[in-house]
Design an enzyme around this catalytic site. Structure first.
Site, PDB file in Angstrom:
ATOM      1  N   GLU A 107       0.858  -1.178   0.000  1.00 30.60           N
ATOM      2  CA  GLU A 107       0.000   0.000   0.000  1.00 30.60           C
ATOM      3  C   GLU A 107       0.897   1.231   0.000  1.00 30.60           C
ATOM      4  O   GLU A 107       1.785   1.372   0.852  1.00 30.60           O
ATOM      5  CB  GLU A 107      -0.902  -0.021   1.247  1.00 30.60           C
ATOM      6  CG  GLU A 107      -1.828   1.172   1.312  1.00 30.60           C
ATOM      7  CD  GLU A 107      -3.146   0.869   2.018  1.00 30.60           C
ATOM      8  OE1 GLU A 107      -3.498  -0.321   2.159  1.00 30.60           O
ATOM      9  OE2 GLU A 107      -3.817   1.825   2.411  1.00 30.60           O
ATOM     10  N   ARG A 108       0.673   2.091  -0.990  1.00 33.94           N
ATOM     11  CA  ARG A 108       1.473   3.323  -1.141  1.00 33.94           C
ATOM     12  C   ARG A 108       2.954   3.019  -1.334  1.00 33.94           C
ATOM     13  O   ARG A 108       3.818   3.773  -0.876  1.00 33.94           O
ATOM     14  CB  ARG A 108       1.284   4.269   0.046  1.00 33.94           C
ATOM     15  CG  ARG A 108      -0.145   4.494   0.485  1.00 33.94           C
ATOM     16  CD  ARG A 108      -1.024   4.931  -0.645  1.00 33.94           C
ATOM     17  NE  ARG A 108      -2.402   5.171  -0.200  1.00 33.94           N
ATOM     18  CZ  ARG A 108      -3.386   5.506  -1.034  1.00 33.94           C
ATOM     19  NH1 ARG A 108      -3.172   5.613  -2.321  1.00 33.94           N
ATOM     20  NH2 ARG A 108      -4.588   5.721  -0.574  1.00 33.94           N
ATOM     21  N   GLU A 165     -10.709   4.439   8.959  1.00 38.29           N
ATOM     22  CA  GLU A 165     -10.878   4.065   7.551  1.00 38.29           C
ATOM     23  C   GLU A 165     -11.414   2.642   7.387  1.00 38.29           C
ATOM     24  O   GLU A 165     -10.909   1.857   6.597  1.00 38.29           O
ATOM     25  CB  GLU A 165      -9.554   4.236   6.798  1.00 38.29           C
ATOM     26  CG  GLU A 165      -9.094   5.679   6.780  1.00 38.29           C
ATOM     27  CD  GLU A 165      -7.819   5.921   5.982  1.00 38.29           C
ATOM     28  OE1 GLU A 165      -7.686   7.017   5.446  1.00 38.29           O
ATOM     29  OE2 GLU A 165      -6.975   5.027   5.897  1.00 38.29           O
ATOM     30  N   ARG A 192      -2.279   3.550  16.980  1.00 32.55           N
ATOM     31  CA  ARG A 192      -2.274   4.730  16.117  1.00 32.55           C
ATOM     32  C   ARG A 192      -3.408   5.705  16.434  1.00 32.55           C
ATOM     33  O   ARG A 192      -4.535   5.292  16.734  1.00 32.55           O
ATOM     34  CB  ARG A 192      -2.361   4.320  14.644  1.00 32.55           C
ATOM     35  CG  ARG A 192      -1.159   3.544  14.205  1.00 32.55           C
ATOM     36  CD  ARG A 192      -1.311   3.088  12.782  1.00 32.55           C
ATOM     37  NE  ARG A 192      -0.826   4.035  11.808  1.00 32.55           N
ATOM     38  CZ  ARG A 192      -1.472   4.367  10.694  1.00 32.55           C
ATOM     39  NH1 ARG A 192      -2.680   3.906  10.450  1.00 32.55           N
ATOM     40  NH2 ARG A 192      -0.925   5.176   9.816  1.00 32.55           N
ATOM     41  N   ASP A 204      -2.929  14.250   7.185  1.00 33.66           N
ATOM     42  CA  ASP A 204      -2.443  12.995   6.598  1.00 33.66           C
ATOM     43  C   ASP A 204      -1.218  13.192   5.709  1.00 33.66           C
ATOM     44  O   ASP A 204      -1.356  13.155   4.479  1.00 33.66           O
ATOM     45  CB  ASP A 204      -3.573  12.341   5.787  1.00 33.66           C
ATOM     46  CG  ASP A 204      -3.237  10.918   5.389  1.00 33.66           C
ATOM     47  OD1 ASP A 204      -2.187  10.435   5.814  1.00 33.66           O
ATOM     48  OD2 ASP A 204      -4.034  10.317   4.652  1.00 33.66           O
ATOM     49  N   GLU A 250       4.859   9.458  13.783  1.00 38.54           N
ATOM     50  CA  GLU A 250       4.866   8.589  12.608  1.00 38.54           C
ATOM     51  C   GLU A 250       5.151   9.478  11.403  1.00 38.54           C
ATOM     52  O   GLU A 250       4.390  10.402  11.101  1.00 38.54           O
ATOM     53  CB  GLU A 250       3.502   7.897  12.452  1.00 38.54           C
ATOM     54  CG  GLU A 250       3.414   7.041  11.193  1.00 38.54           C
ATOM     55  CD  GLU A 250       2.070   6.308  11.049  1.00 38.54           C
ATOM     56  OE1 GLU A 250       1.503   5.842  12.072  1.00 38.54           O
ATOM     57  OE2 GLU A 250       1.576   6.209   9.921  1.00 38.54           O
ATOM     58  N   GLU A 265       3.853   9.122  -0.662  1.00 37.66           N
ATOM     59  CA  GLU A 265       2.460   9.022  -1.101  1.00 37.66           C
ATOM     60  C   GLU A 265       1.936  10.352  -1.622  1.00 37.66           C
ATOM     61  O   GLU A 265       1.212  10.402  -2.601  1.00 37.66           O
ATOM     62  CB  GLU A 265       1.586   8.535   0.062  1.00 37.66           C
ATOM     63  CG  GLU A 265       0.103   8.570  -0.259  1.00 37.66           C
ATOM     64  CD  GLU A 265      -0.794   8.121   0.882  1.00 37.66           C
ATOM     65  OE1 GLU A 265      -0.280   7.751   1.958  1.00 37.66           O
ATOM     66  OE2 GLU A 265      -2.023   8.131   0.689  1.00 37.66           O
ATOM     67  N   HIS A 293      -4.325  18.606   0.426  1.00 40.12           N
ATOM     68  CA  HIS A 293      -5.235  17.588  -0.097  1.00 40.12           C
ATOM     69  C   HIS A 293      -5.952  17.981  -1.382  1.00 40.12           C
ATOM     70  O   HIS A 293      -7.167  17.803  -1.516  1.00 40.12           O
ATOM     71  CB  HIS A 293      -6.248  17.163   0.966  1.00 40.12           C
ATOM     72  CG  HIS A 293      -6.282  15.653   1.122  1.00 40.12           C
ATOM     73  ND1 HIS A 293      -6.451  14.827   0.026  1.00 40.12           N
ATOM     74  CD2 HIS A 293      -6.136  14.845   2.193  1.00 40.12           C
ATOM     75  CE1 HIS A 293      -6.420  13.566   0.453  1.00 40.12           C
ATOM     76  NE2 HIS A 293      -6.209  13.550   1.758  1.00 40.12           N
ATOM     77  N   TRP A 308     -12.876  13.435   2.038  1.00 38.67           N
ATOM     78  CA  TRP A 308     -11.906  12.867   1.099  1.00 38.67           C
ATOM     79  C   TRP A 308     -11.859  13.699  -0.189  1.00 38.67           C
ATOM     80  O   TRP A 308     -11.176  13.346  -1.134  1.00 38.67           O
ATOM     81  CB  TRP A 308     -12.259  11.398   0.768  1.00 38.67           C
ATOM     82  CG  TRP A 308     -11.936  10.455   1.888  1.00 38.67           C
ATOM     83  CD1 TRP A 308     -11.253  10.755   3.029  1.00 38.67           C
ATOM     84  CD2 TRP A 308     -12.269   9.067   1.983  1.00 38.67           C
ATOM     85  NE1 TRP A 308     -11.143   9.651   3.833  1.00 38.67           N
ATOM     86  CE2 TRP A 308     -11.762   8.587   3.214  1.00 38.67           C
ATOM     87  CE3 TRP A 308     -12.956   8.180   1.154  1.00 38.67           C
ATOM     88  CZ2 TRP A 308     -11.906   7.267   3.636  1.00 38.67           C
ATOM     89  CZ3 TRP A 308     -13.099   6.856   1.569  1.00 38.67           C
ATOM     90  CH2 TRP A 308     -12.584   6.409   2.805  1.00 38.67           C
TER      91      TRP A 308
HETATM   92  C1  BDP Z   1      -3.396   7.293   4.219  1.00 33.47           C
HETATM   93  C2  BDP Z   1      -3.211   6.328   3.093  1.00 33.47           C
HETATM   94  C3  BDP Z   1      -3.828   4.988   3.352  1.00 33.47           C
HETATM   95  C4  BDP Z   1      -3.357   4.471   4.705  1.00 33.47           C
HETATM   96  C5  BDP Z   1      -3.678   5.494   5.768  1.00 33.47           C
HETATM   97  C6  BDP Z   1      -3.141   5.127   7.130  1.00 33.47           C
HETATM   98  O1  BDP Z   1      -3.773   6.896   1.937  1.00 33.47           O
HETATM   99  O2  BDP Z   1      -3.469   4.128   2.303  1.00 33.47           O
HETATM  100  O3  BDP Z   1      -3.938   3.263   5.004  1.00 33.47           O
HETATM  101  O4  BDP Z   1      -3.093   6.719   5.446  1.00 33.47           O
HETATM  102  O5  BDP Z   1      -2.147   5.732   7.524  1.00 33.47           O
HETATM  103  O6  BDP Z   1      -2.483   8.316   4.024  1.00 33.47           O
HETATM  104  O7  BDP Z   1      -3.674   4.284   7.807  1.00 33.47           O
END
Ligand code: BDP
Length: 711
Positions: free
Chosen positions: A152-153, A276, A309, A349, A371, A377, A523, A546
Site C-alpha cells: 500500500e502506497r 478508515e 495509532r 495525513d 509517525e 504518497e 489535499h 476525502w
Molecule cells: C493514508 C493512506 C492509506 C493508509 C492510511 C493510514 O492513503 O493508504 O492506510 O493513510 O495511515 O495516508 O492508515
C-alpha cells in the site's frame, strides 16, 4: 577468437559488471572490500562477528581496530546501543567500546562511514574521541506490505518479503535489508500493513515471520506486527472482538504466548483501529484505551509493547484536522505503561506541508511517538525528488509549548520532557524489491535520513544530505567504479556533491510544496492514487473529507479552510502563544495561511502582492526550481555512473512535466473563483483546464492495490 570479437566481449563484460556495481543496490554501503588491517575482538557473538567482519573487509587505515565491551559508569550511561570510538595506545589503535554487542556494531558502522566520507584523512585518525547514544529507544520502520506481495502506497516494486516462499526460501536481500538498517541505527520493523490481514497471526505465517526475525536478530533489528483488531473473530472463530469480553482476552493471551514461543524477542503490535473502516474497540462502545490495554496486558509479561495509532477521523465531525485530538486527549493517562500512541506528524495525513499535530502537545501522561512517512504518497511517489529531512525536522523542532518554551515535538517524544521510558519514532517505509530498493535513486536518502534522525534528532538536514551523498556517490577507495581517477577529480566531485546537496536535496521538498500546495493548501490530490492534482475532484457519494473542496474551500471571496476561532477553532488545540499566532490572519505564518484561514483573494501578503498573485508566483517558483534541478543534475554527468545518472535525469524530466501540470491545474481551476489574471511576467499555462479535467493522469510506476476503504 578474432581480436575485435574479444575486445567486444571484454567491453561487454566490463559494462555488465559496471551495471551491477552501480545499479544502486549497494545503497550508502559502498565500502571497500580490500581491507587488510587487524581487527581485535575479545569474544565472539553473532553481532560482534558481523562488526568484526565488516571492519575486516573494509577498514583500510594503517592501524588496527579493537572492539571492546566495557561496563563502567560511562558505558552504562550510554546503554547497550551507545558506544565510544577513541584513538588509543599512543595513536596506534582505534578502540570501539560499548556495554553491549549492538553498540559495537553501531560503532563499527560509524567508523566505516567516517572513513568512506573522507573524515579520517590526515591527522584526524589520531584524535578520534566520539561518544554516541540514540535519542529514541525504538527506531522503527513501518512496512505497509500486504500478504499478497503488494505494498500500500509503495512505489519501489513489490514487497521484499516473499511470503509464498518463506520460510523455506531465504532471499539474500533479507540480510542486506537488516544490514542497511543496522548501519544507520534502525533497530525495529513492522513487517505488514496497518490495514492488517488477520492471517499474519496464523501459525503458518508466524513461521515465516520467525524466519525473518532470525535473520534480523544479529543486526539488532526486532520484529513487530500490525494486527487486525477483529482477529479473534476472523482467526479464532469467536462471535465478538469486544476488548472487555473474557474469551476475547483469553484468545489474545493464548495467541501472544504462541508468538513468543516462536519468536522469543518479538517486539509487539502496531494497531490501526476504528480508522478508515478498520475494526476496533469503538465497534463495541469501548474506548481506544480499553482496546490498547487489552493487548498491552497480554504482552506485558514478555516485555512486548503496543503502538496504538491516533490516525482516526469520523465522517461526522466538521473538521478532520481536529479528530485525533478530540478522541485521544480525554484518554491521556488511561493507557497502560507499555502502550505508546503513534501520531502522524500533521493533523490530517502526510501532506507536503502541515502544521505539527496538536496531539503532541496534549498527551502528557501517555507516551507518544511520531509517525513519519518515508514513502512519498503525497510527494510525487518515486518519480519526484523530495528529500524529506527538512520536513521531518520542521515537525520535530516545532515547539508545542506544552511545558513552556522548549517543549519541542522531539523532546515530547524522545522521553526527555516527561520522563517516559518508552520512546519511539516510526517511518512508513519506501522500500520495495526494486534493485535499488526505493525506486528513485535519490529516495534512498530518505530511508537514510529517517535512520539518522531517529538516532539523533538534532542533526541538521544539511549534514544528513551531505553524508548520504558522499557515501552514495564518492568512489570507494578501491574504486573500480565510476571510471574517474579519484585523486584528480576528487576536488571537483566534492564541489559537485556540495552543490547537489544545497541546490537539489535541500530545496526539493519546498519545491514540491510550491508546485503542489503552497501557502498552507492541502489535499488537492486526485482521487485515491494521490499522485496528480484534482482540486475539482468530486466523487458522488464519497466522504466529504476525502474531497479537495472540503480542504481548499475556494469561492469568489477567497480560498482556504477557516480553522481559526471564527471557523472550526482548530487553533484552540494548540498551546499559547501558538494558538493566538495561528489564529490571527496577520500573525499566522504565510506558509500555513490557507491551512488556518479563509483568505480574500485581494489580501495583501508580506511581499506586497495580493494573495492571488502570491499563489501564482509560488506555484511558478516550484516549476522553475524543478527546471533548475535538471540543469544542476546534468552537471553530474561526467562524475556519476551512467545508470544512476540517467535514471535520475529521466525522473527529473517527469517531475518537471508534473510540476507544470500541477501549477496549471491548480491556477486555472482557482482562477474560476478569483477571476483574476495570472501576473503577466509569469509563464503562461500550457494546458487548458477543460482538457485537464477530462484527462486521467497515467500512472505507470507504482502499485495501486485495492484499499478496502469503507465510507
Ligand atoms: C493514508 C493512506 C492509506 C493508509 C492510511 C493510514 O492513503 O493508504 O492506510 O493513510 O495511515 O495516508 O492508515
Amino acid at each position: 577468437m578474432p581480436m575485435r570479437l574479444l575486445s567486444l566481449l571484454t567491453t561487454l563484460f566490463v559494462l555488465c559488471s559496471f551495471a551491477r556495481a552501480e545499479d544502486g543496490s549497494a545503497l550508502w554501503l559502498r565500502y571497500a572490500t580490500n581491507g587488510q588491517s587487524e581487527v581485535i575482538v575479545q569474544r565472539q557473538s553473532p553481532t560482534i562477528n558481523i562488526a568484526a567482519s565488516e571492519l575486516r573487509k573494509a577498514w583500510l587505515m594503517p592501524v588496527p581496530v579493537a572492539l571492546e565491551i566495557r561496563s563502567d559508569k560511562e558505558h552504562r550511561a550510554l546503554g547497550n546501543e551507545g558506544y565510544t570510538i577513541r584513538t588509543t595506545i599512543g595513536a596506534k589503535q582505534v578502540t570501539v567500546t560499548s556495554s553491549g554487542d549492538q553498540g559495537l556494531l553501531y560503532g563499527a558502522y560509524h567508523l566505516l562511514q567516517l572513513q568512506a566520507t573522507g573524515q579520517l584523512e590526515g591527522t584526524k585518525l589520531d584524535r578520534l574521541d566520539i561518544s554516541e547514544k540514540p535519542d529514541y529507544k525504538i527506531r522503527i520502520l513501518n512496512h505497509w506490505d500486504n500478504l499478497d506481495g503488494t505494498i500500500e502506497r509503495g512505489y519501489a516494486g513489490h514487497s521484499l518479503w516473499n511470503w509464498d516462499e518463506l520460510p523455506a526460501v531465504i532471499s539474500p536481500r533479507y540480510e542486506a535489508y537488516a544490514r542497511a538498517n543496522a548501519s544507520i541505527g534502525i533497530n525495529a520493523t513492522v513487517l505488514n500493513n496497518v490495514n492488517a490481514s488477520p492471517e499474519i497471526l496464523s501459525a503458518n505465517y508466524l513461521q515465516k515471520v520467525k524466519a525473518l526475525a532470525d535473520i534480523f536478530r544479529p543486526y539488532g533489528v526486532k520484529v513487530y506486527l500490525s494486527i487486525n483488531f477483529a482477529s479473534p473473530m476472523a482467526l479464532g472463530g469467536l462471535p465478538t472482538a469486544d476488548p472487555l469480553n473474557k474469551e476475547v482476552a483469553a484468545w489474545w493471551k493464548q495467541k501472544v504466548k504462541e508468538i513468543y514461543s516462536v519468536i522469543p524477542d518479538f517486539g509487539g503490535f502496531l494497531v490501526k483501529a476504528n480508522s478508515e473502516g478498520q475494526p476496533g474497540p469503538c465497534d463495541y462502545g469501548r474506548t481506544h484505551a480499553e482496546g490498547a490495554n487489552l493487548l498491552a496486558d497480554v504482552l506485558k509479561p514478555y516485555q512486548g509493547i503496543v503502538m496504538w495509532r491516533a490516525f482516526v477521523y469520523s465522517p461526522s465531525d466538521s473538521d478532520r484536522a481536529k479528530q485525533a485530538y478530540l478522541e485521544f486527549e480525554p484518554l491521556d493517562g488511561k493507557f497502560r505503561e507499555n502502550v505508546i500512541v503513534q501520531i502522524k506528524n500533521g493533523p490530517v495525513d502526510f501532506q507536503p506541508r502541515e502544521p505539527f499535530s496538536p496531539l503532541f502537545g496534549a498527551m502528557k501522561k501517555t507516551a507518544v511517538m511520531p509517525e513519519l512517512q518515508i514513502t512519498q504518497e503525497y510527494l510525487g511517489f518515486s518519480n519526484h525528488v523530495a528529500f524529506l529531512a527538512p520536513m521531518w525536522k520542521e515537525c520535530l523542532d516545532s515547539d508545542t509549548y506544552a511545558q513552556g518554551e522548549g517543549s519541542t515535538v522531539a523532546r515530547v517524544t524522545d522521553g526527555s520532557l516527561y520522563g517516559h521510558s518508552l520512546a519511539a519514532i516510526a517511518g512508513v517505509s519506501n522500500i520495495g524489491n526494486d534493485v535499488n530498493w526505493c525506486g528513485h535513486p535519490l529516495a534512498q536518502a530518505n530511508w537514510y535520513a529517517f535512520g539518522r534522525l531517529a538516532w539523533k534528532h538534532d542533526l541538521s538536514a544539511e549534514q544528513i544530505g551531505e553524508e548520504w551523498l558522499r557515501l552514495t556517490f564518492l568512489p570507494v577507495a578501491d574504486a573500480r567504479t565510476v571510471g574517474i581517477e579519484p585523486a584528480e577529480d576528487r576536488e571537483q566531485l566534492n564541489w559537485l556533491l556540495t552543490l547537489l546537496n544545497a541546490e537539489i536535496l535541500q530545496k526539493s521538498r519546498e519545491a514540491v510544496v510550491d508546485y503542489m500546495m503552497p501557502l498552507g493548501l492541502h489535499h488537492l490530490f486526485a482521487w485515491n492514487h494521490h499522485y496528480g492534482p484534482e482540486p475539482w475532484c468530486d466523487i458522488e457519494g464519497a466522504r466529504a473529507d476525502w474531497m479537495p473542496a472540503y480542504y481548499h474551500r475556494a469561492d469568489p471571496n477567497g480560498i482556504g479552510f477557516d480553522r481559526s476561532s471564527t471557523g472550526s477553532n482548530a487553533t484552540a488545540q494548540y498551546h499559547s502563544p501558538l494558538c493566538e499566532q495561528y489564529d490571527g490572519l496577520d500573525t499566522c505564518p504565510e506558509k500555513l495561511l490557507l491551512w488556518f484561514h479563509h483568505v480574500p483573494w485581494t489580501h495583501s501578503m508580506k511581499s506586497g502582492r495580493t494573495l492571488w498573485d502570491e499563489l501564482c508566483y509560488t506555484y511558478d517558483r516550484g516549476v522553475q526550481t524543478t527546471r533548475q534541478f535538471q540543469k544542476i543534475w546534468d552537471r553530474a554527468e561526467t562524475f556519476i555512473d551512467r545508470q544512476r545518472f540517467e535514471d535520475v535525469q529521466h525522473r527529473l524530466r517527469i517531475q518537471s512535466r508534473d510540476a507544470v501540470w500541477w501549477r496549471d491545474a491548480c491556477l486555472l481551476y482557482f482562477q474560476q473563483f478569483s477571476k483574476q489574471a495570472i501576473p503577466h511576467e509569469l509563464e503562461r499555462p500550457v494546458h487548458n483546464l477543460k482538457d485537464m479535467m477530462e484527462f486521467k493522469l497515467e500512472i505507470t510506476n507504482f502499485e495501486c492495490p485495492p484499499y478496502g476503504f469503507t465510507k
